[in-house]
Each structure stands twice: as structure tokens, then as C-alpha cells.
Enzyme design. Structure first.
Site, PDB file in Angstrom:
ATOM      1  N   SER A 130     -23.764   2.210 -36.189  1.00 28.68           N
ATOM      2  CA  SER A 130     -23.652   2.239 -37.644  1.00 28.68           C
ATOM      3  C   SER A 130     -22.182   2.173 -38.085  1.00 28.68           C
ATOM      4  CB  SER A 130     -24.362   3.497 -38.171  1.00 28.68           C
ATOM      5  OG  SER A 130     -24.637   3.385 -39.528  1.00 28.68           O
ATOM      6  N   ASP A 285     -33.450  -3.756 -38.660  1.00 29.74           N
ATOM      7  CA  ASP A 285     -32.499  -2.945 -39.428  1.00 29.74           C
ATOM      8  C   ASP A 285     -32.338  -3.516 -40.831  1.00 29.74           C
ATOM      9  OD1 ASP A 285     -30.250  -1.519 -40.398  1.00 29.74           O
ATOM     10  OD2 ASP A 285     -29.373  -1.368 -38.397  1.00 29.74           O
ATOM     11  N   HIS A 314     -32.940   0.878 -38.664  1.00 25.66           N
ATOM     12  CA  HIS A 314     -31.570   1.284 -38.357  1.00 25.66           C
ATOM     13  C   HIS A 314     -31.556   2.360 -37.269  1.00 25.66           C
ATOM     14  CE1 HIS A 314     -27.325   1.693 -38.907  1.00 25.66           C
ATOM     15  NE2 HIS A 314     -27.405   2.944 -39.323  1.00 25.66           N
TER      16      HIS A 314
END
Length: 339
Positions: A130, A285, A314
């Protein structure tokens, strides 16, 4: 609770925004032992709201990030409550007066930690999930001769316009709580934090995740509402609102090329990354869709596109939520480290 991390004193640190923060601090934790050649180093930055503890799911004996083999450094991102943040900085730069921080600022500080404090000149690999992936890309472009490998997973080198819009929803949810008081809250803006959890819930996991009812079947919640409260509201309630807003700004303004090295030339910044790279998006995602990663890989000289085959959106990339995804990421990191 005893403090299990160390603080690197940065002194007065000047951010890209021009503000200089006195007594700036970078919190970090190391795992394993630095070898004599100082070449068994892995740098593993944190993600949005995460602290070094939240990265530990990918570290362990027999895993790619094996502390018996590697010296693993987890630097905490500015704004995460451990490194300098709105919540722990003395007046006048506390709360809503904390400087706007970029990924560039974070990596510049981390580079100082690695070189000045730890005396390391060579890094085997930089990896992260991330916003950790955003920092990983920055390491590759800012210090291209320093590392052999990079493995950004479920993240991007630049915040997309769609991703920016999502974060506007997160910020608006927090600020809509009357208790927020323009960042000068005296009690926790609980309604705002719960609302952020609700906003996140529709984005962090994929449509297929919900269709397959994995909130009930894999995570064991009693109902969808129980999942929204227990998982999502529970995730954000312990966090500090100003810290979340600071890191959201960092995320929204993430751009590999927004600095004096590349002057906004995104393709040039990607093209400057010399490290062998595995760019690993989550196939489902919603923040960082695979298409964005394909564009990045097309402009990198030594990169491979390695999508994570998962319906966990995600969260295929962390924080250790689904064992199958953990195994996939770990196997790919092993493969990259062996090359």
C-alpha cells in the site's frame, strides 16, 4: 508496555513543503543481525495508519523476510503516531499545524537512518504494502544505485485521480463529526472514525469478497453489520484523526516525480529505477487496480508484472489477513531474493 522500537533523532528536518520541524523523530525497529559485509539488508516501510507491529506478519523464520538471514528495517511513516506526528509533536506544530509530508520526505529521512545511523550503503531489497509500496517506488527512484531489488505490492508510484477521490470521502467523513473541531478536538471524534471505517469497507475488499460472504465464512463475523462494526469501525477507532488526515495528504500527494530530481516527469522517474522489480498488484484491488501497475512496469527497465490472484481486494497485500495471499506474496519475495 515497554517500547520495542528505537528513535532516530533527525534534528531540525525540512520537509518538501518548506516547513522545518525541530526535534523531528523517525521511529524504527530492526529484526535480525547485520552481517559483516552489511549487505543482507531489507527495508520494509509501513502503510496508511500502520505501525511496525502491523508489518510483522511477513517476517519470520523460513519466510522470505527471515530474520535469521536478513537484517530487516521497518521505518515508521511520519504521521503514524510513532515517528513525528500531529499526535506526538509539541506545540506549535501539533494537531492541525503539523507539516504536509510527502513520500519523498519519508524516504529522505529513512535514507538518513540507513546511512547515518546504521552505516549501511547497500540494500538487498526494499518492499512494502500500500503506502509502503509508494515508499518502495521512491527508494528505487531516489537512490537507484543503492538496492538490488524492489517489490512494491498493492500500491502505486503515483496516486491516481480515482484513488484521490476515494480519499476525499475518508477526509470528509472525519471532518463531518462536530467533535473534530477543525482538528482541535479535545475528545475523540468517534462518529467520524466510525464513518471512516464504513467508507473504507466498500473499498478495501472486492465485490467478489462480499458476494462470496468471506466476512462471515473466512473471518467468522455474525453478519454484515457485525463485520462493519467489528472489523472496520474497530480498525479505525483506536487511530488519531489528525494522524489519519496527515497520512491521507501524503497518500493523495504521492507522486514519484514530484521533486527536484524528476521535476514532474513521471516516466523518467520510473525509467530511473535500476533495481530488479516485482510489481505486485492485487487482481481485485479497488485502490490500486492492476492497470496502473501495468503502466508502471511498461516504463521501468527491469520490472516484472506479478498480479496477486485473489478476491480479497486491497487486503490481498496485508496485513496478513488471508493465508493464501500471504503465501503467494512470500513465495514471490523468495523468488525475487533468490534471483
Amino acid at each position: 508496555m515497554t517500547q520495542d522500537y528505537e528513535i532516530f533523532e533527525l534534528g531540525t528536518f525540512r520537509f518538501q513543503c518548506g516547513l522545518a520541524l525541530p526535534d523531528c523523530k523517525l521511529a524504527y525497529k530492526t529484526y535480525g543481525t547485520l552481517n559483516a559485509a552489511k549487505d543482507n539488508v531489507i527495508v520494509y516501510p509501513t502503510w496508511y495508519s500502520g505501525q511496525h507491529y502491523d508489518n510483522e506478519w511477513l517476517i519470520g523464520p523460513g519466510m522470505a523476510l527471515d530474520p535469521e538471514k536478513y537484517f530487516i528495517i521497518i521505518p515508521n511513516m511520519f504521521g503514524n503516531g510513532l515517528s513525528s506526528s500531529p499526535s506526538n509533536t509539541p506545540e506549535p506544530y501539533n494537531a492541525d499545524r503539523f507539516p504536509n509530508v510527502t513520500a519523498y520526505d519519508n524516504v529522505k529521512a529513512q535514507h538518513r537512518l540507513v546511512t547515518e545511523k546504521l552505516g549501511i550503503e547497500k540494500i538487498r531489497m526494499v518492499t512494502g504494502w500500500s503506502m509502503g509500496a509508494l515508499q518502495t517506488f521512491h527508494w528505487g527512484a531516489m537512490y537507484p544505485d543503492m538496492m538490488d531489488l524492489i517489490a512494491p505490492f498493492c500500491g502505486s508510484a503515483k496516486c491516481s485521480r480515482h484513488n484521490y477521490v476515494f480519499l476525499e470521502g475518508v477526509k470528509a467523513a472525519l471532518r463531518a463529526d462536530a467533535a473534530w473541531e477543525n482538528g482541535r478536538y479535545t475528545s475523540k471524534p468517534e462518529k467520524g472514525l466510525r464513518a471512516v471505517g464504513r467508507v473504507y469497507a466498500g473499498w478495501g475488499l472486492s465485490q467478489s469478497f462480499y458476494r462470496e460472504e468471506l466476512d462471515l465464512k473466512a473471518l467468522g463475523y455474525a453478519s454484515l453489520e457485525d463485520f462493519l462494526i467489528g472489523f472496520w469501525e474497530g480498525f479505525f477507532l483506536p487511530k488519531d484523526a489528525n494522524n489519519l488526515l496527515t497520512m491521507a495528504w501524503t497518500w493523495q500527494n504521492g507522486d514519484l516525480s514530484a521533486n527536484e530530481i524528476y521535476n514532474g516527469d513521471f516516466k523518467a522517474a520510473l525509467g530511473a529505477i535500476k533495481a530488479k522489480a516485482y510489481v505486485m498488484p492485487g487482481q481485485t484491488d479497488l485502490y490500486f487496480p492492476p492497470e496502473d501497475s501495468q503502466i508502471e512496469v511498461a516504463n521501468m527497465p527491469n520490472a516484472q508484472y506479478v498480479p496477486i490472484p485473489s478476491i480479497w481486494g486491497h487486503f490481498a497485500g496485508g496485513p496478513g489477513t488471508n493465508p493464501d495471499d500471504v503465501k503467494f506474496v512470500d513465495d514471490k519475495l523468495k523468488e525475487l531474493l533468490a534471483s
